[in-house]
Design a protein around this motif. Sequence first.
Motif, PDB file in Angstrom:
ATOM      1  N   HIS A 167     -11.982  -2.465   8.293  1.00 37.15           N
ATOM      2  CA  HIS A 167     -12.207  -3.842   7.748  1.00 37.15           C
ATOM      3  C   HIS A 167     -11.547  -5.130   8.271  1.00 37.15           C
ATOM      4  O   HIS A 167     -10.850  -4.528   9.214  1.00 37.15           O
ATOM      5  N   TYR A 220       0.703   5.187   0.666  1.00 38.78           N
ATOM      6  CA  TYR A 220      -0.488   6.379   0.949  1.00 38.78           C
ATOM      7  C   TYR A 220       0.592   7.707   1.014  1.00 38.78           C
ATOM      8  O   TYR A 220       1.364   7.915   1.948  1.00 38.78           O
ATOM      9  N   ASN A 263       1.055  -1.017  -0.097  1.00 40.76           N
ATOM     10  CA  ASN A 263      -0.143  -0.055   0.157  1.00 40.76           C
ATOM     11  C   ASN A 263       0.958   1.183   0.225  1.00 40.76           C
ATOM     12  O   ASN A 263       1.836   1.242   0.778  1.00 40.76           O
ATOM     13  N   ASP A 271      -9.473  -8.697   7.452  1.00 40.62           N
ATOM     14  CA  ASP A 271      -8.782  -9.346   6.531  1.00 40.62           C
ATOM     15  C   ASP A 271      -9.559 -10.668   6.309  1.00 40.62           C
ATOM     16  O   ASP A 271     -10.086 -11.360   7.114  1.00 40.62           O
ATOM     17  N   LEU A 325       2.287  -8.106   8.696  1.00 37.60           N
ATOM     18  CA  LEU A 325       2.306  -6.552   7.916  1.00 37.60           C
ATOM     19  C   LEU A 325       3.704  -5.737   8.330  1.00 37.60           C
ATOM     20  O   LEU A 325       3.996  -6.034   9.555  1.00 37.60           O
ATOM     21  N   ALA A 384      -6.313   2.051   8.017  1.00 36.54           N
ATOM     22  CA  ALA A 384      -4.987   2.817   7.558  1.00 36.54           C
ATOM     23  C   ALA A 384      -5.612   4.215   7.575  1.00 36.54           C
ATOM     24  O   ALA A 384      -6.312   4.740   6.806  1.00 36.54           O
ATOM     25  N   ILE A 423      -7.293   3.036   4.203  1.00 41.35           N
ATOM     26  CA  ILE A 423      -8.124   1.931   3.996  1.00 41.35           C
ATOM     27  C   ILE A 423      -9.069   1.908   5.110  1.00 41.35           C
ATOM     28  O   ILE A 423      -8.798   2.163   6.324  1.00 41.35           O
ATOM     29  N   ARG A 439       3.716   7.067   3.635  1.00 42.22           N
ATOM     30  CA  ARG A 439       3.713   5.658   4.304  1.00 42.22           C
ATOM     31  C   ARG A 439       3.699   4.558   3.072  1.00 42.22           C
ATOM     32  O   ARG A 439       2.861   4.665   2.285  1.00 42.22           O
ATOM     33  N   LEU A 484      -1.631   2.378  10.917  1.00 40.18           N
ATOM     34  CA  LEU A 484      -2.371   1.440  11.167  1.00 40.18           C
ATOM     35  C   LEU A 484      -3.026   1.770  12.501  1.00 40.18           C
ATOM     36  O   LEU A 484      -2.336   2.285  13.493  1.00 40.18           O
ATOM     37  N   SER A 489       3.113   0.378   3.326  1.00 40.95           N
ATOM     38  CA  SER A 489       2.842  -0.826   4.149  1.00 40.95           C
ATOM     39  C   SER A 489       2.749  -1.970   3.431  1.00 40.95           C
ATOM     40  O   SER A 489       2.233  -1.862   2.277  1.00 40.95           O
ATOM     41  N   HIS A 514      -9.540  -3.228  11.492  1.00 38.08           N
ATOM     42  CA  HIS A 514      -8.603  -2.273  11.533  1.00 38.08           C
ATOM     43  C   HIS A 514      -8.759  -1.133  10.519  1.00 38.08           C
ATOM     44  O   HIS A 514      -9.505  -1.614   9.469  1.00 38.08           O
ATOM     45  N   ALA A 546       1.292  -5.721   3.660  1.00 37.90           N
ATOM     46  CA  ALA A 546       0.341  -6.471   4.273  1.00 37.90           C
ATOM     47  C   ALA A 546       0.532  -7.936   3.541  1.00 37.90           C
ATOM     48  O   ALA A 546       0.575  -7.908   2.293  1.00 37.90           O
TER      49      ALA A 546
HETATM   50  O1  LIG Z   1      -1.538  -0.017   5.774  1.00 38.04           O
HETATM   51  C1  LIG Z   1      -1.945  -0.676   6.872  1.00 38.04           C
HETATM   52  O2  LIG Z   1      -1.493  -0.562   7.984  1.00 38.04           O
HETATM   53  C2  LIG Z   1      -3.195  -1.658   6.656  1.00 38.04           C
HETATM   54  C3  LIG Z   1      -3.317  -2.478   5.532  1.00 38.04           C
HETATM   55  C4  LIG Z   1      -4.417  -3.290   5.743  1.00 38.04           C
HETATM   56  O3  LIG Z   1      -5.165  -3.518   6.544  1.00 38.04           O
HETATM   57  C5  LIG Z   1      -4.515  -4.081   4.444  1.00 38.04           C
HETATM   58  O4  LIG Z   1      -3.823  -3.962   3.286  1.00 38.04           O
HETATM   59  O5  LIG Z   1      -5.285  -5.139   4.746  1.00 38.04           O
END
Ligand SMILES: O=C(O)CCC(=O)C(=O)O
Length: 364
Positions: free
Chosen positions: A239, A224, A222, A241, A248, A297, A236, A305, A256, A307, A295, A309
């Motif tokens: 949601h 951002y 991801n 997973d 992650l 984001a 995000i 940022r 997050l 991330s 959770h 996952a």
């Molecule tokens: O970027 C994040 O910290 C969360 C990403 C996430 O929840 C996802 O990709 O399912």
Amino acid sequence: MAQITVQIMSFEVVKAVNPTKATNIKALAESGGLTSVPSEYTFTTNPNDQAEANDPEYSIPTIDFSLLTSGSPDQRSKVLHDLHKACEEWGFFMVINHGVPDKVLKGMISVCEAFFNLTDEEKKEFQGTSNVLDPIKCGTSFNIAIDKVLLWRDFVKVISHPDFNSPHKPVGFSEAASEFSKRTREVATELVNAISETLGLESNYITKAMNWDQGLQLLAANYYPACPEPDRAIGIPPHTDHGLVTLLIQNDMGGLQVQHKGKWVDWNAPPNAFVVNLGDQMQVLTNDKYKSVWHRAVVNSKATRISIAVPHGPSVDTIVVPAPELLEREHQEPVFSGMSYKDYVELQQSSKAYMKPCIDFIRI
Ligand SMILES: O=C(O)CCC(=O)C(=O)O
Ligand SMILES: [Fe+2]
């Protein structure tokens, strides 16, 4: 006056978004002069739902992986106890001392950054189709064919197991992703075995029942970018997973947030730790004992940022049901009906489940 000009300009950029010609938030954020969030991206959150920083009630569970794999029997049983508590009370925990070298984690973040820096023309080749299980897919938001609000996020996703896939650009992506996915999968396997034990099952119970050898592993990166009004956009939205466990990592920017006791808790993990969360298939398998946790984001105004996952699930054709051994032992009736993992993933990403808890569709 200046404000109006900017809004009109960004509206024009956003209007260009359509399912076949995806633009991206990186380009919009870098286009210069953006001082507010365009209306298509407006998503507000309630500041009263935020947990107090430093409240010990919201201190994040930490699992020392090295004690799980090579600690003394006493140390190991203490970690299993902590893991059981973390799974039951949080569904989220941080894993430290996992043995995956920093170089492998940083290398993965850096090739993902290089991927996002490819030109739109170059990225187009990896856009994928409407099939949610495309081996390689990149784009913006969540699924622009169904999104009602656009997300402040671009993504690239590849299926890395049972077959490893990779875009052929940028240089070094495939090598870094292959090493990262292999090492991350080893940690995930140990964790799933330990979780099996915390449920009082054989350590290979989950991997056997879920056909883990053929299990799905995704690398979902991801991106951002900094946002001029971070409280009016979302990376995000809330949601859960879809898989069994997600591992992650992130660059040195936080964002997050995890829902715990009705509040959103900032998850400030160090860059060399894995943040682990349980997914919907774990909740089904344990008949609600270990829940997949909500959770989201959030974005920030300072810097980009990134991330990554890494969801791990059963093989796509596994029909996941509550474990009969657990039901028998706890004298419980199953609270979920069975569904193949593939059907579940497709359902979760369809308009039917948009912004809704997908797991409720299979609750009896
Ligand atoms: O970027 C994040 O910290 C969360 C990403 C996430 O929840 C996802 O990709 O399912
Ligand atoms: Fe997630």
